[in-house]
Design an enzyme around this catalytic site. Structure first.
Site, PDB file in Angstrom:
ATOM      1  N   GLY A 151      -1.041   4.321   1.935  1.00 16.32           N
ATOM      2  CA  GLY A 151      -1.276   5.080   0.709  1.00 16.32           C
ATOM      3  C   GLY A 151      -1.598   6.521   0.991  1.00 16.32           C
TER       4      GLY A 151
ATOM      5  N   ASP B 299      -0.902   4.945  -5.165  1.00 15.26           N
ATOM      6  CA  ASP B 299      -2.264   5.030  -5.707  1.00 15.26           C
ATOM      7  C   ASP B 299      -2.501   6.440  -6.231  1.00 15.26           C
ATOM      8  OD1 ASP B 299      -2.751   2.380  -5.046  1.00 15.26           O
ATOM      9  OD2 ASP B 299      -3.552   2.881  -3.084  1.00 15.26           O
TER      10      ASP B 299
ATOM     11  N   LYS C 298       4.361   0.024  -3.621  1.00 17.16           N
ATOM     12  CA  LYS C 298       3.294  -0.882  -4.087  1.00 17.16           C
ATOM     13  C   LYS C 298       2.614  -0.279  -5.309  1.00 17.16           C
ATOM     14  CE  LYS C 298      -0.917  -1.461  -2.060  1.00 17.16           C
ATOM     15  NZ  LYS C 298      -1.960  -1.566  -3.093  1.00 17.16           N
TER      16      LYS C 298
ATOM     17  N   LYS D  83      -3.852  -8.746  -6.859  1.00 14.86           N
ATOM     18  CA  LYS D  83      -5.028  -9.421  -6.283  1.00 14.86           C
ATOM     19  C   LYS D  83      -5.643 -10.388  -7.290  1.00 14.86           C
ATOM     20  CE  LYS D  83      -6.294  -5.940  -2.825  1.00 14.86           C
ATOM     21  NZ  LYS D  83      -5.427  -4.804  -3.183  1.00 14.86           N
TER      22      LYS D  83
HETATM   23  O1  C5P Z   1      -4.757   4.832   1.047  1.00 16.09           O
HETATM   24  P1  C5P Z   1      -4.659   3.629   1.950  1.00 16.09           P
HETATM   25  O2  C5P Z   1      -3.585   3.769   3.000  1.00 16.09           O
HETATM   26  O3  C5P Z   1      -6.006   3.234   2.508  1.00 16.09           O
HETATM   27  O4  C5P Z   1      -4.174   2.468   0.956  1.00 16.09           O
HETATM   28  C1  C5P Z   1      -4.142   1.114   1.329  1.00 16.09           C
HETATM   29  C2  C5P Z   1      -3.639   0.305   0.178  1.00 16.09           C
HETATM   30  O5  C5P Z   1      -3.655  -1.068   0.550  1.00 16.09           O
HETATM   31  C3  C5P Z   1      -4.462   0.432  -1.102  1.00 16.09           C
HETATM   32  O6  C5P Z   1      -3.548   0.395  -2.186  1.00 16.09           O
HETATM   33  C4  C5P Z   1      -5.332  -0.817  -1.106  1.00 16.09           C
HETATM   34  O7  C5P Z   1      -5.588  -1.267  -2.413  1.00 16.09           O
HETATM   35  C5  C5P Z   1      -4.444  -1.818  -0.370  1.00 16.09           C
HETATM   36  N1  C5P Z   1      -5.152  -2.899   0.314  1.00 16.09           N
HETATM   37  C6  C5P Z   1      -6.119  -2.686   1.280  1.00 16.09           C
HETATM   38  N2  C5P Z   1      -6.746  -3.731   1.889  1.00 16.09           N
HETATM   39  C7  C5P Z   1      -6.395  -4.973   1.577  1.00 16.09           C
HETATM   40  C8  C5P Z   1      -5.413  -5.221   0.613  1.00 16.09           C
HETATM   41  C9  C5P Z   1      -4.791  -4.146   0.016  1.00 16.09           C
HETATM   42  O8  C5P Z   1      -6.418  -1.531   1.590  1.00 16.09           O
HETATM   43  N3  C5P Z   1      -6.954  -5.995   2.223  1.00 16.09           N
END
Ligand code: C5P
Length: 241
Positions: A219, A25, A47, A76
């Site tokens: 992320g 991200d 991802k 998604k």
């Molecule tokens: O930065 P962080 O660790 O919060 O990133 C989590 C990742 O997982 C992001 O790319 C977010 O879009 C994804 N995600 C999420 N919750 C979900 C599905 C995907 O946080 N239910």
């Protein structure tokens, strides 16, 4: 793809790094490429989400897949079945391993059908990990987060999807509801000293794995770290016996 948590035992010599999916991200392709160069060969699974998909991230996904990395394309998708099927059929030719759709029965069924005969695995997003009960109510749902997750987990299994994206806090409910019929892919993962950001239902990597997550999606704790590779390796070390 890799072995599931259920298949790993305490005698396994080390934690498989491809079970840690790095969410790329970042705002530019150049930053993503620099990050990948910095994180490999330790990191194996990336991802690509909405940040990058519209900035050349789809070509990056193809490239990573052809270089032998595992790729999770976090689209998604949620649309009418015909449109979802068209999107999934196109993605199935890209060489990526995982793709996400929202966990609505029509959408999941269309995606599973369209991916048949390919190596693409469909993951269903149960409830976004940034959502709490109040947020669901705000969006017009009368179900609590737990009720929505249990219902969507059953629907995901019935639709034949490969796995479910859910928060660490939801893992036991998912296992109670569908056992190991679905793989679990878990964002909302934070090392003990990391900031939560907008994630509401978080756990440490070790707690998420102990709660039976098959894959972790991480992320900001990696990509925003001063030294992303050290951060990745510290997380990996926290998972090694
Ligand atoms: O930065 P962080 O660790 O919060 O990133 C989590 C990742 O997982 C992001 O790319 C977010 O879009 C994804 N995600 C999420 N919750 C979900 C599905 C995907 O946080 N239910």
């Amino acid at each position: 793809m890799t072995s599931s948590a259920a298949q790993l035992t305490s005698t396994d010599p080390e934690f498989d790094p491809s079970r840690i999916i790095v969410a790329l991200d970042v705002p530019t392709l150049a930053e993503a490429e620099a990050l990948i160069a910095h994180l490999t060969p330790t990191a194996r699974h990336f991802k690509i989400g909405h940040h990058l998909q519209f900035l050349g991230g789809l070509d990056l996904a193809r490239q990573l897949a052809s270089d032998g990395y595992d790729v999770f394309l976090d689209t998604k998708l949620h649309d009418i079945p015909n449109t979802v099927a068209g999107g999934i059929a196109a993605i199935a030719d890209m060489g990526v391993g995982f793709v996400t759709v929202h966990a609505y029965p029509q959408t999941m069924e269309a995606a599973v059908q369209a991916a048949e005969g390919s190596d693409l695995k469909i993951l269903a997003v149960s409830v976004l990990t940034s959502m709490g009960n109040d947020d669901l109510a705000d969006a017009g749902y009368s179900l609590t987060v737990d009720e929505a997750i249990a219902r969507r987990a059953q629907q995901a299994r019935d639709a034949g999807v490969h796995g479910l994206v859910c928060s660490p806090a939801d893992l036991s409910l998912v296992r109670q509801t569908v056992g190991t019929d679905l793989q679990t892919v878990t964002p909302g993962v934070r090392p003990a000293d990391a900031e939560k950001g907008d994630q509401k239902r978080v756990a440490t990597p070790a707690a998420a794995i102990a709660a039976s997550a098959d894959y972790l999606v991480i992320g900001r704790p990696i990509v925003k770290a001063d030294d992303p590779l050290s951060s990745f390796e510290a997380i990996l070390a926290s998972l090694n016996p």
